[in-house]
Scaffold this motif. Structure first.
Motif, PDB file in Angstrom:
ATOM      1  N   GLY A   9       0.821  -1.218   0.000  1.00 55.49           N
ATOM      2  CA  GLY A   9       0.000   0.000   0.000  1.00 55.49           C
ATOM      3  C   GLY A   9       0.848   1.258   0.000  1.00 55.49           C
ATOM      4  N   TYR A  10       1.904   1.263   0.825  1.00 59.13           N
ATOM      5  CA  TYR A  10       2.807   2.423   0.854  1.00 59.13           C
ATOM      6  C   TYR A  10       3.530   2.568  -0.483  1.00 59.13           C
ATOM      7  CZ  TYR A  10       2.130   2.013   5.917  1.00 59.13           C
ATOM      8  OH  TYR A  10       1.576   1.938   7.167  1.00 59.13           O
ATOM      9  N   ALA A  11       3.909   1.433  -1.095  1.00 55.98           N
ATOM     10  CA  ALA A  11       4.593   1.467  -2.394  1.00 55.98           C
ATOM     11  C   ALA A  11       3.700   2.071  -3.470  1.00 55.98           C
ATOM     12  CB  ALA A  11       5.027   0.057  -2.786  1.00 55.98           C
ATOM     13  N   ILE A  12       2.418   1.744  -3.422  1.00 59.18           N
ATOM     14  CA  ILE A  12       1.469   2.311  -4.388  1.00 59.18           C
ATOM     15  C   ILE A  12       1.414   3.828  -4.247  1.00 59.18           C
ATOM     16  CG2 ILE A  12      -0.987   2.452  -4.993  1.00 59.18           C
ATOM     17  CD1 ILE A  12      -1.139  -0.574  -4.260  1.00 59.18           C
ATOM     18  N   ASP A  13       1.413   4.303  -2.991  1.00 62.68           N
ATOM     19  CA  ASP A  13       1.446   5.757  -2.768  1.00 62.68           C
ATOM     20  C   ASP A  13       2.722   6.371  -3.339  1.00 62.68           C
ATOM     21  OD1 ASP A  13      -1.003   5.936  -1.477  1.00 62.68           O
ATOM     22  OD2 ASP A  13      -0.148   5.525   0.502  1.00 62.68           O
ATOM     23  N   GLU A  14       3.858   5.677  -3.175  1.00 65.17           N
ATOM     24  CA  GLU A  14       5.130   6.181  -3.697  1.00 65.17           C
ATOM     25  C   GLU A  14       5.116   6.239  -5.220  1.00 65.17           C
ATOM     26  OE1 GLU A  14       7.856   7.435  -2.101  1.00 65.17           O
ATOM     27  OE2 GLU A  14       6.457   7.397  -0.408  1.00 65.17           O
ATOM     28  N   ILE A  15       4.506   5.223  -5.840  1.00 67.59           N
ATOM     29  CA  ILE A  15       4.407   5.204  -7.309  1.00 67.59           C
ATOM     30  C   ILE A  15       3.591   6.399  -7.795  1.00 67.59           C
ATOM     31  CG2 ILE A  15       3.424   3.939  -9.267  1.00 67.59           C
ATOM     32  CD1 ILE A  15       4.143   1.342  -7.679  1.00 67.59           C
ATOM     33  N   LYS A  16       2.508   6.692  -7.097  1.00 66.86           N
ATOM     34  CA  LYS A  16       1.689   7.853  -7.459  1.00 66.86           C
ATOM     35  C   LYS A  16       2.492   9.148  -7.337  1.00 66.86           C
ATOM     36  CE  LYS A  16      -2.775   5.827  -6.078  1.00 66.86           C
ATOM     37  NZ  LYS A  16      -3.896   5.900  -5.111  1.00 66.86           N
TER      38      LYS A  16
END
Length: 699
Positions: free
Chosen positions: A138-145
């Protein structure tokens, strides 16, 4: 109870409950919320076994896809390198993985690049080394955004991990919002039916403490589903409100007789004990029926809500009398005339129209039974939300440009490599299978594996198994989806000599469907029988429970029939939960009225008893039904999760329907079957040969 109501006992009791509530506030954030619905499948199910093998052989992993609208190909490498620096990102597959991006697009192999590039849109498939439900993902998805935003790139994301993160974000933000909307409306309803301006405040203090303790004690469970967390608090408030109301109203009666606060509190708790216990038991048995489901989401929801009801019950019996003594002066100082109107004129008309009401009830019940049988159900996860949700919009945008992303994984033993080639040929024939990725389709099977790149082998081969990935062309859950899932599973069993495993969203959804449809009828039968037995023990009559259960069951049929008529597709687990909840929670309305009818029937004729019982019971029924309906409708309007919204609508509508049928139909049925009821009443004699006053007289 007498010790609790002494001055010292009251102070210690209040301190104890406040401490429990405060501790619960700090414990509740530690509760593990589960978003993986496949975990509730039986331990011997294909999906559960396949997930274990996949994790042991290939490690935890998950994939999402990101589509960019305005990222230039020559700038994409920089973006990919930044994504690869994120802690849990394992790999990124994009146009640059399959071809030389320095070559102009028009000179590239168009068949090769169509899955990665389409008219200026680039598609990146990102694999993580943790599963879809990992917080790190979930945190990685935020970083990708953030990476996309830093490059001024507009992007869309899809994949199971996106759905999980969406659910998690919604649950975190909407729980407080649901309470913030529902509580003021509940207060307004209580003001209309209360006898004191302070009454709603005292009741909500009692319920608030119970709700906080319930949230904290969820830590006792290994995990609680996001569905349960989303609805538990507001339902606890709505379903256990009656316990406090019973005690408060008895307290007023004792104070009006001139009793002192402590004596009035003791008497009210003692007299209401039977009623509150019966009310709690009907709700508890309604939810306990869910525990027998093979699909253990039923146990998750059922046990969690049973715990909530038990906590509210204990709080009402022990804490409420203490609060009434503490707030006694304010309660009496701010007493007012009840704002809710009398209903005698309406109930008198029920007798005149009794035959028409019975005929209409039978006709509507029969029609609803027919229509609910035509309802269609969904069995899978709908966590991306409705058509206005960002996750849904993103998924649709990518689907339009690159087709659907719906992978199914097949794991097969090394010894079955040649059989896998034959299996692939069979799978290619299935129209819904758009692509198959495996070692035998990526390279010539005749080439020795020692000559293959290590990263290609790692992608498809583990110590004991090979991995094959199929891509299906539909996200929709239809009968054809279940047919294709069964076909893939059956072909795998047929073509492989060793045991293979199949997993994916459509496979898990089909398993869930097979599991819950077997449970459906049994859950409803157990729930109805258990509740009827509780009513029998309370009212001491074998006929009355049947009448009461039929009234509520017909309201459930009408509820489901309305969903069919409005074109809705029901989540089957939501239907089962609401059926048990509606029966267990709203049967109290019927018990209240039937209990009063039995009491008045001892001194009145059946017509007068019916009118008096209906007149006295209607305000309480309206209050309870209105609060439960409010809770349901607030969940529907506030929540962004489709299954939670649906449960909310069914609860809200079901509470109103049950209330309407109990107010308008039940009195007529009691009147009609009075001659049978009177003949079958069970009288218990004391040693002095006097009839014991039963629990319904305190209702």
């Amino acid at each position: 109870m007498k010790k609790i109501l002494t001055k010292k006992g009251r102070i210690l009791t209040l301190i104890a409950f406040i401490v429990l509530a405060v501790v619960a506030i700090f414990l509740s954030p530690l509760v593990n919320i589960n978003y993986d619905m496949s975990k509730y499948l039986a331990t011997d199910s294909n999906t559960r076994e396949a997930l274990i093998v996949l994790d042991e052989e290939f490690g935890s992993n998950s994939m999402i896809q990101v589509m960019t609208d305005d990222l230039q190909i020559e700038d994409a490498s920089e973006v990919v390198n930044e994504i690869l620096e994120i802690d849990v990102v394992k790999s990124v597959i994009w146009l640059g993985t399959v071809t030389d991006v320095s070559v102009p697009v028009e000179n590239m192999d168009q068949d090769l690049i169509k899955d990665y590039y389409n008219k200026g849109h680039l598609l990146f498939t990102i694999e993580f080394n943790e599963d879809d439900y990992s917080l790190k993902v979930g945190y990685a998805i935020d970083e990708i955004k953030k990476i996309m935003t830093s490059h001024n790139v507009e992007s869309s994301l899809r994949g199971p991990a996106i759905g999980t993160k969406t659910s998690r974000d919604y649950v975190a933000s909407e729980m407080i919002l649901i309470a913030a909307v529902a509580v003021p409306i509940a207060i307004l309803i209580l003001f209309l039916s209360s006898s004191s301006w302070m009454e709603p405040v005292v009741i909500l203090i009692n319920l608030g403490i119970a709700i906080l303790i319930n949230l904290g004690t969820n830590l006792l469970f290994p995990s609680v589903s996001y569905i349960t967390i989303s609805i538990a608090s507001v339902l606890q408030l709505a379903m256990s409100l009656d316990y406090s109301l019973f005690i408060v109203h008895r307290y007023y009666e004792e104070r009006d007789k001139g009793e002192e606060p402590v004596t009035a509190a003791y008497t009210s708790a003692k007299d209401a004990f039977g009623t509150v216990t019966a009310s709690a038991l009907t709700t508890v048995f309604g939810f306990l029926a869910l525990v027998i489901m093979n699909y253990k989401i039923g146990a998750d929801i059922g046990i969690s809500l049973v715990k909530a009801i038990v906590i509210s019950y204990i709080t009402a019996i022990i804490l409420m009398p203490v609060l009434l003594i503490f707030f006694d002066k304010l309660l009496l100082k701010y007493k007012h005339k009840v704002l809710m109107p009398k209903f005698r004129r309406m109930t008198e008309r029920l007798h005149k129209g009794r035959y028409a009401i019975i005929i209409l009830f039978i006709m509507v019940g029969a029609l609803s039974f027919y229509l609910q049988g035509k309802s269609t159900y969904k069995y899978g996860d709908t966590s991306v939300g409705d058509e206005g949700a960002t996750a849904y919009i993103h998924r649709e945008k990518i689907d339009e440009k690159f087709g659907v992303f719906n992978p199914v994984v097949i794991l097969y033993r090394h010894e079955d490599k040649n059989n896998a080639i034959a299996l692939i040929e069979e799978l290619k024939v299935i129209p819904e299978v758009t692509n198959i990725q495996s070692l035998v389709t990526s390279v010539d099977p005749q080439i020795p594996e020692e000559m293959l790149p290590e990263e290609a082998l790692d992608q498809f081969k583990s110590e004991n198994y090979y991995r094959m990935i199929l891509y299906l062309d539909s996200n929709d859950e239809t009968e054809r989806t279940h047919e294709v899932s069964n076909l893939i599973v059956n072909l795998t069993k047929e073509k492989l000599d060793k045991k293979g495993y199949v997993l994916g969203v459509p496979i898990a959804t089909t398993e869930i469907k097979d599991s819950v449809t077997k449970d459906g009828l049994l859950v409803q039968l157990v729930s109805a029988i258990a509740i009827a037995l509780v009513i029998f023990l309370v009212l001491r009559n074998p006929v009355t429970p049947i009448i009461l259960v039929i009234v509520i069951e017909v309201s459930i049929l009408i509820n489901v029939a309305i969903s069919y008529l409005t074109g809705g597709t029901l989540a089957y687990i939501g239907y089962l939960v609401v059926s048990s909840l509606q029966l267990g929670a709203t049967i109290d309305y019927a018990v209240l009225l039937a209990g009063r009818y039995k009491k008045f029937r001892k001194t009145m004729g059946k017509k007068d008893a019916m009118i008096e019982a209906a007149t006295r019971s209607t305000p309480a029924i309206i209050t309870s039904a209105a609060v439960l309906a409010t809770a349901g409708f607030v969940v529907f309007f506030v929540s962004s999760l489709e299954i939670v919204k649906e449960i909310g609508m069914l609860i809200g509508r079901g509470a109103l329907l049950s209330g309407i049928l109990v107010i308008f139909v039940l009195p007529v049925l009691l009147l009609t079957f009075d001659f049978i009821i009177e003949k079958t009443n069970i009288k218990i004699k004391t040693k002095k040969n006097k009839e014991v006053v039963s629990n319904e007289e305190s209702i």
